[in-house]
Design a protein around this motif. Structure first.
Motif, PDB file in Angstrom:
ATOM      1  N   GLY A  47       4.469 -33.542  71.843  1.00 20.81           N
ATOM      2  CA  GLY A  47       4.242 -34.699  72.695  1.00 20.81           C
ATOM      3  C   GLY A  47       5.069 -35.927  72.381  1.00 20.81           C
ATOM      4  N   ALA A  48       5.983 -35.827  71.417  1.00 14.47           N
ATOM      5  CA  ALA A  48       6.824 -36.979  71.088  1.00 14.47           C
ATOM      6  C   ALA A  48       7.612 -37.430  72.312  1.00 14.47           C
ATOM      7  N   SER A  49       7.719 -38.739  72.482  1.00 16.02           N
ATOM      8  CA  SER A  49       8.448 -39.290  73.631  1.00 16.02           C
ATOM      9  C   SER A  49       9.953 -39.226  73.431  1.00 16.02           C
ATOM     10  N   GLY A  50      10.402 -39.304  72.178  1.00 12.53           N
ATOM     11  CA  GLY A  50      11.831 -39.315  71.914  1.00 12.53           C
ATOM     12  C   GLY A  50      12.136 -38.855  70.508  1.00 12.53           C
ATOM     13  N   TYR A  51      13.437 -38.699  70.224  1.00 12.71           N
ATOM     14  CA  TYR A  51      13.862 -38.140  68.941  1.00 12.71           C
ATOM     15  C   TYR A  51      15.169 -38.801  68.545  1.00 12.71           C
ATOM     16  N   LEU A  52      15.132 -39.591  67.475  1.00 15.78           N
ATOM     17  CA  LEU A  52      16.327 -40.248  66.953  1.00 15.78           C
ATOM     18  C   LEU A  52      16.574 -39.804  65.521  1.00 15.78           C
ATOM     19  N   LEU A  53      17.835 -39.839  65.113  1.00 12.85           N
ATOM     20  CA  LEU A  53      18.198 -39.501  63.746  1.00 12.85           C
ATOM     21  C   LEU A  53      18.425 -40.765  62.936  1.00 12.85           C
ATOM     22  N   LYS A  54      18.179 -40.690  61.641  1.00 15.60           N
ATOM     23  CA  LYS A  54      18.186 -41.877  60.797  1.00 15.60           C
ATOM     24  C   LYS A  54      19.573 -42.459  60.542  1.00 15.60           C
ATOM     25  N   ASP A  55      20.614 -41.767  60.985  1.00 14.25           N
ATOM     26  CA  ASP A  55      21.953 -42.338  60.796  1.00 14.25           C
ATOM     27  C   ASP A  55      22.376 -43.243  61.959  1.00 14.25           C
ATOM     28  N   VAL A  56      21.455 -43.521  62.891  1.00 17.39           N
ATOM     29  CA  VAL A  56      21.773 -44.435  63.992  1.00 17.39           C
ATOM     30  C   VAL A  56      21.711 -45.883  63.494  1.00 17.39           C
ATOM     31  N   GLU A  57      22.285 -46.779  64.266  1.00 14.70           N
ATOM     32  CA  GLU A  57      22.263 -48.197  63.921  1.00 14.70           C
ATOM     33  C   GLU A  57      20.892 -48.804  64.224  1.00 14.70           C
ATOM     34  N   ALA A  58      20.612 -49.931  63.574  1.00 15.87           N
ATOM     35  CA  ALA A  58      19.310 -50.580  63.744  1.00 15.87           C
ATOM     36  C   ALA A  58      19.044 -50.952  65.200  1.00 15.87           C
ATOM     37  N   ASP A  59      20.084 -51.400  65.901  1.00 16.38           N
ATOM     38  CA  ASP A  59      19.860 -51.802  67.296  1.00 16.38           C
ATOM     39  C   ASP A  59      19.528 -50.603  68.184  1.00 16.38           C
ATOM     40  N   GLU A  60      20.010 -49.408  67.799  1.00 18.33           N
ATOM     41  CA  GLU A  60      19.669 -48.203  68.557  1.00 18.33           C
ATOM     42  C   GLU A  60      18.200 -47.831  68.352  1.00 18.33           C
ATOM     43  N   VAL A  61      17.696 -48.047  67.137  1.00 19.14           N
ATOM     44  CA  VAL A  61      16.279 -47.816  66.881  1.00 19.14           C
ATOM     45  C   VAL A  61      15.448 -48.779  67.728  1.00 19.14           C
ATOM     46  N   ALA A  62      15.854 -50.051  67.745  1.00 18.44           N
ATOM     47  CA  ALA A  62      15.124 -51.058  68.521  1.00 18.44           C
ATOM     48  C   ALA A  62      15.121 -50.700  70.005  1.00 18.44           C
ATOM     49  N   GLU A  63      16.280 -50.292  70.523  1.00 18.58           N
ATOM     50  CA  GLU A  63      16.350 -49.907  71.937  1.00 18.58           C
ATOM     51  C   GLU A  63      15.523 -48.661  72.208  1.00 18.58           C
ATOM     52  N   GLY A  64      15.486 -47.754  71.225  1.00 19.59           N
ATOM     53  CA  GLY A  64      14.662 -46.556  71.377  1.00 19.59           C
ATOM     54  C   GLY A  64      13.187 -46.897  71.471  1.00 19.59           C
ATOM     55  N   ILE A  65      12.747 -47.848  70.659  1.00 19.21           N
ATOM     56  CA  ILE A  65      11.355 -48.300  70.700  1.00 19.21           C
ATOM     57  C   ILE A  65      11.040 -48.913  72.059  1.00 19.21           C
ATOM     58  N   ARG A  66      11.932 -49.747  72.544  1.00 21.18           N
ATOM     59  CA  ARG A  66      11.716 -50.379  73.854  1.00 21.18           C
ATOM     60  C   ARG A  66      11.658 -49.329  74.962  1.00 21.18           C
ATOM     61  N   ALA A  67      12.554 -48.351  74.890  1.00 18.62           N
ATOM     62  CA  ALA A  67      12.572 -47.297  75.907  1.00 18.62           C
ATOM     63  C   ALA A  67      11.279 -46.480  75.859  1.00 18.62           C
ATOM     64  N   ALA A  68      10.828 -46.134  74.658  1.00 16.14           N
ATOM     65  CA  ALA A  68       9.585 -45.368  74.519  1.00 16.14           C
ATOM     66  C   ALA A  68       8.407 -46.160  75.063  1.00 16.14           C
ATOM     67  N   ALA A  69       8.394 -47.460  74.808  1.00  8.72           N
ATOM     68  CA  ALA A  69       7.310 -48.313  75.301  1.00  8.72           C
ATOM     69  C   ALA A  69       7.296 -48.386  76.822  1.00  8.72           C
ATOM     70  N   ARG A  70       8.474 -48.225  77.433  1.00 11.72           N
ATOM     71  CA  ARG A  70       8.563 -48.238  78.906  1.00 11.72           C
ATOM     72  C   ARG A  70       8.216 -46.879  79.505  1.00 11.72           C
ATOM     73  N   GLY A  71       7.945 -45.903  78.663  1.00 10.59           N
ATOM     74  CA  GLY A  71       7.631 -44.575  79.163  1.00 10.59           C
ATOM     75  C   GLY A  71       8.833 -43.673  79.301  1.00 10.59           C
ATOM     76  N   GLU A  72       9.968 -44.090  78.755  1.00 14.16           N
ATOM     77  CA  GLU A  72      11.176 -43.276  78.808  1.00 14.16           C
ATOM     78  C   GLU A  72      11.241 -42.350  77.597  1.00 14.16           C
ATOM     79  N   SER A  73      12.260 -41.498  77.552  1.00 11.94           N
ATOM     80  CA  SER A  73      12.398 -40.510  76.480  1.00 11.94           C
ATOM     81  C   SER A  73      13.758 -40.636  75.803  1.00 11.94           C
ATOM     82  N   PRO A  74      13.889 -41.569  74.863  1.00 11.09           N
ATOM     83  CA  PRO A  74      15.166 -41.736  74.171  1.00 11.09           C
ATOM     84  C   PRO A  74      15.469 -40.555  73.258  1.00 11.09           C
ATOM     85  N   LEU A  75      16.641 -39.952  73.438  1.00 13.01           N
ATOM     86  CA  LEU A  75      17.035 -38.802  72.634  1.00 13.01           C
ATOM     87  C   LEU A  75      18.410 -39.033  72.038  1.00 13.01           C
TER      88      LEU A  75
END
Length: 213
Positions: free
Chosen positions: A97-125
């Motif tokens: 049921g995870a909304s998205g999947y990011l790897l830890k080698d991404v930049e901090a701003d990508e994590v932040a955008e992923g959180i925002r996308a997940a909060a909007r109901g999107e699926s950041p991958l």
């Protein structure tokens, strides 16, 4: 304001992510968890909008924690943030049921955008995870490649039976059981009995699995 809970067993990573969240004007850090069980408990208490979930954690792994958390809080988004890009973990997390999947080698701003996308109901991958998902969808179900006997062996493995008892139950030799397990591991993309049992459980298998698939 996006309420965020962080679940990671590495204190340095957990604290670093926490400081990042606290520095963002549109997010609020509502909790930290050092393992899967704590993540489920803290989510019930803190009521986060998004949970950043590591996968390799003690007591309860991130996949099972995701499943349990979403059973209790289906409106919470779980965004996996992990070092693992292998197919079983990616598919296991998304199936849980995870909304998205990011790897830890991404930049901090990508994590932040992923959180925002997940909060909007999107699926950041992460692009690597997205390729794995697309490949998996194009491929047949691994269970279709297993024989009836191999499905029986997989079901008994999920029961926790050692090779000797599986052989006795199915009236075959231990050598044959080992041969079946080698092929099963290869077909479902795992490397040991524990991973195979978790995979089987995620796919709804168990005693009599050969009759239900």
């Amino acid at each position: 304001m996006i309420r965020v809970l962080i679940a990671d067993d590495h204190g340095v990573i957990r604290d670093g992510l926490g400081r990042m969240i606290e520095a963002l004007p549109d997010m609020e850090l509502v909790g930290l968890a050092a393992d899967g069980e704590e993540a489920v408990q803290r989510a019930g208490e803190a009521e986060p909008d998004v949970v950043l979930m590591d996968l390799d954690m003690p007591r309860l792994d991130g996949i099972e924690a995701t499943r349990r958390l979403l059973e209790a809080r289906p409106n919470t988004a779980v965004l996996v943030l992990t070092s693992f890009s292998d197919r079983p973990r990616i598919m296991g997390a998304l199936e849980a049921g995870a909304s998205g999947y990011l790897l830890k080698d991404v930049e901090a701003d990508e994590v932040a955008e992923g959180i925002r996308a997940a909060a909007r109901g999107e699926s950041p991958l992460d692009p690597r995870a997205a390729r794995t998902v697309l490949t998996a969808r194009a491929e047949p179900d691994p269970l279709e490649a297993l024989s009836t006997r191999e499905r029986e062996v997989l079901g008994l493995l999920l029961e926790g039976l050692p090779n000797k008892l599986i052989a006795r139950r199915l009236e075959i030799t231990e050598k044959t059981v080992k041969s079946h397990l080698t092929r099963i591991f290869r077909e479902i993309g795992v490397t040991d009995r524990t991973q195979a049992a978790l995979w089987a459980e995620r796919h709804g298998l168990g005693p009599g699995a050969e009759r239900r698939v």
